[in-house]
Write a protein that holds these residues in place. Structure first.
Motif, PDB file in Angstrom:
ATOM      1  N   VAL A 100     -10.159 -13.216   2.867  1.00  0.00           N
ATOM      2  CA  VAL A 100      -9.101 -12.396   3.465  1.00  0.00           C
ATOM      3  C   VAL A 100      -9.643 -11.603   4.649  1.00  0.00           C
ATOM      4  N   LYS A 101     -10.816 -11.033   4.462  1.00  0.00           N
ATOM      5  CA  LYS A 101     -11.431 -10.259   5.553  1.00  0.00           C
ATOM      6  C   LYS A 101     -11.652 -11.148   6.776  1.00  0.00           C
ATOM      7  N   HIS A 102     -12.192 -12.330   6.556  1.00  0.00           N
ATOM      8  CA  HIS A 102     -12.467 -13.234   7.677  1.00  0.00           C
ATOM      9  C   HIS A 102     -11.178 -13.722   8.329  1.00  0.00           C
ATOM     10  N   PHE A 103     -10.181 -14.049   7.513  1.00  0.00           N
ATOM     11  CA  PHE A 103      -8.929 -14.548   8.073  1.00  0.00           C
ATOM     12  C   PHE A 103      -8.229 -13.469   8.893  1.00  0.00           C
ATOM     13  N   GLY A 104      -8.257 -12.236   8.405  1.00  0.00           N
ATOM     14  CA  GLY A 104      -7.658 -11.131   9.153  1.00  0.00           C
ATOM     15  C   GLY A 104      -8.322 -10.946  10.504  1.00  0.00           C
ATOM     16  N   ALA A 105      -9.660 -11.073  10.530  1.00  0.00           N
ATOM     17  CA  ALA A 105     -10.382 -10.988  11.800  1.00  0.00           C
ATOM     18  C   ALA A 105     -10.014 -12.163  12.705  1.00  0.00           C
ATOM     19  N   GLY A 106      -9.871 -13.362  12.111  1.00  0.00           N
ATOM     20  CA  GLY A 106      -9.483 -14.534  12.890  1.00  0.00           C
ATOM     21  C   GLY A 106      -8.113 -14.372  13.525  1.00  0.00           C
ATOM     22  N   LEU A 107      -7.174 -13.736  12.813  1.00  0.00           N
ATOM     23  CA  LEU A 107      -5.862 -13.473  13.396  1.00  0.00           C
ATOM     24  C   LEU A 107      -5.976 -12.516  14.588  1.00  0.00           C
TER      25      LEU A 107
ATOM     26  N   ALA B  91      -4.414 -10.332   4.071  1.00  0.00           N
ATOM     27  CA  ALA B  91      -5.057 -10.062   5.365  1.00  0.00           C
ATOM     28  C   ALA B  91      -4.196  -9.118   6.188  1.00  0.00           C
ATOM     29  N   GLY B  92      -2.874  -9.341   6.144  1.00  0.00           N
ATOM     30  CA  GLY B  92      -1.964  -8.426   6.832  1.00  0.00           C
ATOM     31  C   GLY B  92      -2.087  -7.012   6.299  1.00  0.00           C
ATOM     32  N   TYR B  93      -2.200  -6.869   4.973  1.00  0.00           N
ATOM     33  CA  TYR B  93      -2.352  -5.541   4.378  1.00  0.00           C
ATOM     34  C   TYR B  93      -3.651  -4.876   4.838  1.00  0.00           C
ATOM     35  N   GLN B  94      -4.728  -5.642   4.891  1.00  0.00           N
ATOM     36  CA  GLN B  94      -6.025  -5.064   5.239  1.00  0.00           C
ATOM     37  C   GLN B  94      -6.095  -4.656   6.709  1.00  0.00           C
ATOM     38  N   TYR B  95      -5.493  -5.459   7.596  1.00  0.00           N
ATOM     39  CA  TYR B  95      -5.610  -5.215   9.037  1.00  0.00           C
ATOM     40  C   TYR B  95      -4.375  -4.544   9.633  1.00  0.00           C
ATOM     41  N   ASN B  96      -3.444  -4.153   8.763  1.00  0.00           N
ATOM     42  CA  ASN B  96      -2.219  -3.460   9.188  1.00  0.00           C
ATOM     43  C   ASN B  96      -1.356  -4.306  10.112  1.00  0.00           C
TER      44      ASN B  96
ATOM     45  N   ALA C  70     -12.984 -19.240   9.738  1.00  0.00           N
ATOM     46  CA  ALA C  70     -14.375 -19.416  10.198  1.00  0.00           C
ATOM     47  C   ALA C  70     -14.643 -18.615  11.472  1.00  0.00           C
ATOM     48  N   ASN C  71     -13.663 -18.559  12.359  1.00  0.00           N
ATOM     49  CA  ASN C  71     -13.815 -17.799  13.595  1.00  0.00           C
ATOM     50  C   ASN C  71     -13.962 -16.309  13.295  1.00  0.00           C
ATOM     51  N   GLY C  72     -13.171 -15.824  12.324  1.00  0.00           N
ATOM     52  CA  GLY C  72     -13.267 -14.428  11.938  1.00  0.00           C
ATOM     53  C   GLY C  72     -14.596 -14.105  11.269  1.00  0.00           C
TER      54      GLY C  72
ATOM     55  N   VAL D 291     -14.245  -8.491  13.016  1.00  0.00           N
ATOM     56  CA  VAL D 291     -13.440  -7.458  13.654  1.00  0.00           C
ATOM     57  C   VAL D 291     -13.223  -6.351  12.631  1.00  0.00           C
ATOM     58  N   GLU D 292     -13.477  -5.128  13.042  1.00  0.00           N
ATOM     59  CA  GLU D 292     -13.295  -4.012  12.112  1.00  0.00           C
ATOM     60  C   GLU D 292     -11.794  -3.802  11.848  1.00  0.00           C
ATOM     61  N   ALA D 293     -11.460  -3.740  10.587  1.00  0.00           N
ATOM     62  CA  ALA D 293     -10.044  -3.606  10.211  1.00  0.00           C
ATOM     63  C   ALA D 293      -9.546  -2.188  10.430  1.00  0.00           C
ATOM     64  N   VAL D 294      -8.311  -2.076  10.894  1.00  0.00           N
ATOM     65  CA  VAL D 294      -7.611  -0.795  10.963  1.00  0.00           C
ATOM     66  C   VAL D 294      -6.652  -0.762   9.776  1.00  0.00           C
ATOM     67  N   HIS D 295      -7.004   0.019   8.763  1.00  0.00           N
ATOM     68  CA  HIS D 295      -6.242   0.000   7.523  1.00  0.00           C
ATOM     69  C   HIS D 295      -4.920   0.758   7.680  1.00  0.00           C
TER      70      HIS D 295
END
Length: 661
Positions: A92-99, A126-131, A210-212, A217-221
């Motif tokens: 989830v963390k990686h996918f959120g960064a990839g988005l 991922a949406g929840y983690q990265y707002n 994989a790109n994330g 990318v640091e998440a903005v919660h």
């Protein structure tokens, strides 16, 4: 006589308002509405967002299994394969960064277009983690509605299964903002080629992940007041409306259920529990269910994608928690009782004796039986995998007879929930141990409820013995309004934050809600009688020969007519007993003897079920095509699209009334 146990209480110091009853709250929190719950992952803090709810699940899981999928090999489904909470957290963390690398910024929208699968849930997390704000696209909303939603939200990125990605590419000319399609699973070369031709970036879900991972990318919660999702209601006519739901709106009912569990009135799952995910994730009922499962670190197993094979998946998964809609429970009820009738003899005698004994025990608060549970009901329990402990019914009213049936046959705690998209499904929930059928419990601990008079329908808050009226609510689960739709928002939300539901309810003697009617689905016959078709349909659908029924009438007619879809299995049994055994299901549906029998039996059955004379169908049309999402006669939550049904059967309706005349 001992005083009655009360489940809700009038809000202290609430003013008298003409045309309304006083608001009530659960007796478990009469002073303050629940908003969040205490976190175990971080001492001294509360869970206030769905991202923190995920962290809570990770902490409680101890690294155990989370998301399960059945791989299909050469067309054959295999055993479930599982990812752990920790593994999913990383993905989830990686996918959120990839988005983020695709251009998604905090508070921007992204779409999800697929049936239920693990990538759906991971994309949402991922949406929840990265707002990011998720905007689900219903699997069967239809092209015009998808176009409306994508364009209204100015969506640039959509996460989709391969088949839905193809639909989006075909629609590209009417989706000017769409730039990226993230494809779940394998990406066909033709999708990539077509994407290039249309200047759409088509990329695999795993490549975004994989790109994330390669470039974090640091998440903005999010905060509690940030928007978690815009959930579009399918509706029965017109364009969809997007209910804007914040993290607070979702966490509040989760917190309510946690507090109910602390008082022994509900359950919070643990890592030993399993939930089967098949109800549409684009609808808030399943998303709330998943969020509750996550809060307790339960496992979530996905169905193959074919509801006809759901019970096969359930047999392998063996869920301990089964959340579904009355339509499925009604089918199980009908099939079991029809099977008993067909067997007859000793088997029917034993079933009926066992059923009567357990039903008598229900009135004493007892759901198990040392002899009958194993001897008679074991095979029925096996239909849901054999391990179900908790059954939750939502989305539509369920018959008291079916509620009793589920408790008797499955020896499980059975809860009936009541809610709508506009409150993240958090309105009422029946309490554990309360076996009184026909009620949906008191208000959830996060809201307060009042009844507003409907004088045109003869429902008022002053009615005796029980107050009645339109159900209104206010509190922490109530949405902020409809996206870019101030007029529709003003029609639903008043200046004081009270939201109208369009449902008619009454308080029972113990302060529980009973949903008795719909405001909008009422019509008047020529002689002035008010008709609630859903109530009549719920009664007639319990007849053993009936799979589905559509009741119709209008103010120019004095009587009701209906479209009846017979149950294929029970109709075949009836045909064998009545000299029609050689005919196919379609031939039977066209047979005059079947129509005559059905109309006569339903009239008798209706009167035995306390339907009034003007509520009896005076003519019927028998059809073999079931109402479904695919033929646009059911919403994704399996509610009848009354307007579309009327259009489809208009010729038969005219003919039925002509025959009556």
């Amino acid at each position: 006589m001992a005083p009655l146990t009360m489940y809700s209480a009038v809000v202290p110091n609430s003013p008298d308002v003409a045309g309304e009853g006083k608001p009530r709250r659960s007796v478990l929190c009469p002073e303050t509405l629940v908003e969040n719950y205490a976190a175990s992952y971080k001492s001294g803090t509360n869970v206030t967002t769905l991202y923190e709810n995920f962290l809570e699940g990770i902490h409680r899981s101890g690294g155990k299994a989370f998301l399960g999928t059945r791989p299909i090999v050469n067309g054959v489904p295999q055993n479930y394969e599982w990812q752990s909470y920790v593994e999913v957290q990383e993905r989830v963390k990686h996918f959120g960064a990839g988005l983020a690398h695709l251009g998604l910024a905090p508070k921007s929208h992204f779409g999800v277009f697929s049936i239920n699968r693990a990538e759906w849930t991971m994309s949402e997390l991922a949406g929840y983690q990265y707002n990011y704000t998720s905007v689900p696209l219903y699997d069967t909303l239809g092209v015009s509605a998808i176009e409306f939603i994508v364009n209204q939200t100015e969506m640039e990125t959509i996460v989709a299964s391969p088949d839905k990605a193809q639909i989006l590419l075909h629609m590209k000319s009417s989706l000017p903002t769409l730039k990226n399609i993230v494809v779940m699973g394998a990406v066909d070369e033709t999708l990539l080629t077509e994407g290039k031709e249309l200047k759409i970036h088509v990329v695999a879900w795993t490549d975004v992940e994989a790109n994330g991972k390669a470039t974090p990318v640091e998440a903005v919660h999010p905060t509690a007041d940030d928007i978690a999702t815009i959930c579009y209601t399918s509706g029965t006519t017109g364009t969809p409306k997007g209910a804007v739901l914040t993290h607070r709106n979702f966490v509040a009912p989760i917190a309510s259920l946690h507090m109910m569990a602390r008082h022994g009135k509900f359950f919070i799952p643990c890592s030993a529990d399993t939930h089967v995910s098949y109800l549409p994730l684009a609808h808030v009922f399943e998303r709330l269910c998943q969020s509750v499962m996550i809060s307790g670190a339960a496992r979530i197993g996905y169905y193959q994608g074919d509801t006809l094979k759901l019970l096969d998946d359930v047999a392998i998964l063996q869920p301990t928690i089964f959340a579904s809609v009355p339509r499925l429970f009604n089918r199980i009820y009908d099939k079991v009782l029809a099977g008993v009738k067909a067997k007859g003899g000793v088997a029917a005698f034993l079933f009926n004796r066992a059923y009567a004994a357990k039903k008598a025990n229900l009135r004493k608060g007892i759901m198990t039986h040392a002899v009958w549970d194993k001897l008679v009901f074991g095979a029925i329990r096996a239909r849901l995998g054999g391990k179900v402990k908790h059954i939750v019914s939502g989305s539509a009213p369920i018959s008291p007879d079916v509620m009793d049936f589920l408790r008797i046959c499955f020896s499980a705690d059975v809860y009936e929930g009541y809610g709508q998209t506009e409150q993240a499904a958090g309105l009422c929930m029946s309490y554990r141990g309360d076996l009184t059928p026909g009620q949906v419990g008191p208000p959830q601990l996060c809201i307060e409820v009042k009844l507003k008079d409907l004088p045109a329908m003869n429902y008022t808050s002053q009615d005796k013995p029980f107050p009645r009226g339109e159900i209104m609510l206010r509190g922490n689960s109530v949405f902020n309004g409809y996206y870019k739709a101030p007029k529709q928002t003003a029609e639903t939300l008043d200046a004081e934050g009270w939201a109208s539901t369009g449902d008619v309810g009454q308080w029972d003697a113990q302060g529980r809600m009973v949903v008795i009617d719909r405001v909008k689905n009422i019509f008047k016959l020529a002689q002035g009688e008010y008709i609630a078709p859903e109530k009549i349909e719920a009664v007639l659908a319990k007849h053993y020969l009936v799979a589905q029924v559509f009741v119709h009438g209008d103010s120019l007619q004095a009587t009701l007519v209906g479209v009846v879809i017979p149950d294929p299995d029970t109709l075949k049994l009836w045909a064998n007993e009545n000299g029609l055994g050689g005919k196919s299901y379609e031939e039977l549906c066209r047979d005059a003897k079947v129509k005559t029998t059905l109309q006569k039996d339903l009239a008798v059955f209706g009167r035995e079920s306390d339907l009034k004379g003007f509520e009896i169908l005076k003519n019927i049309y028998v059809d073999s095509e079931q109402f479904s999402i695919e033929n646009d006669l059911l919403t994704p939550t399996f509610k009848l699209k009354r307007h579309q049904a009327k259009e489809k059967y208009q010729a038969e309706i005219d003919r039925m009334y002509a025959e009556i005349a």
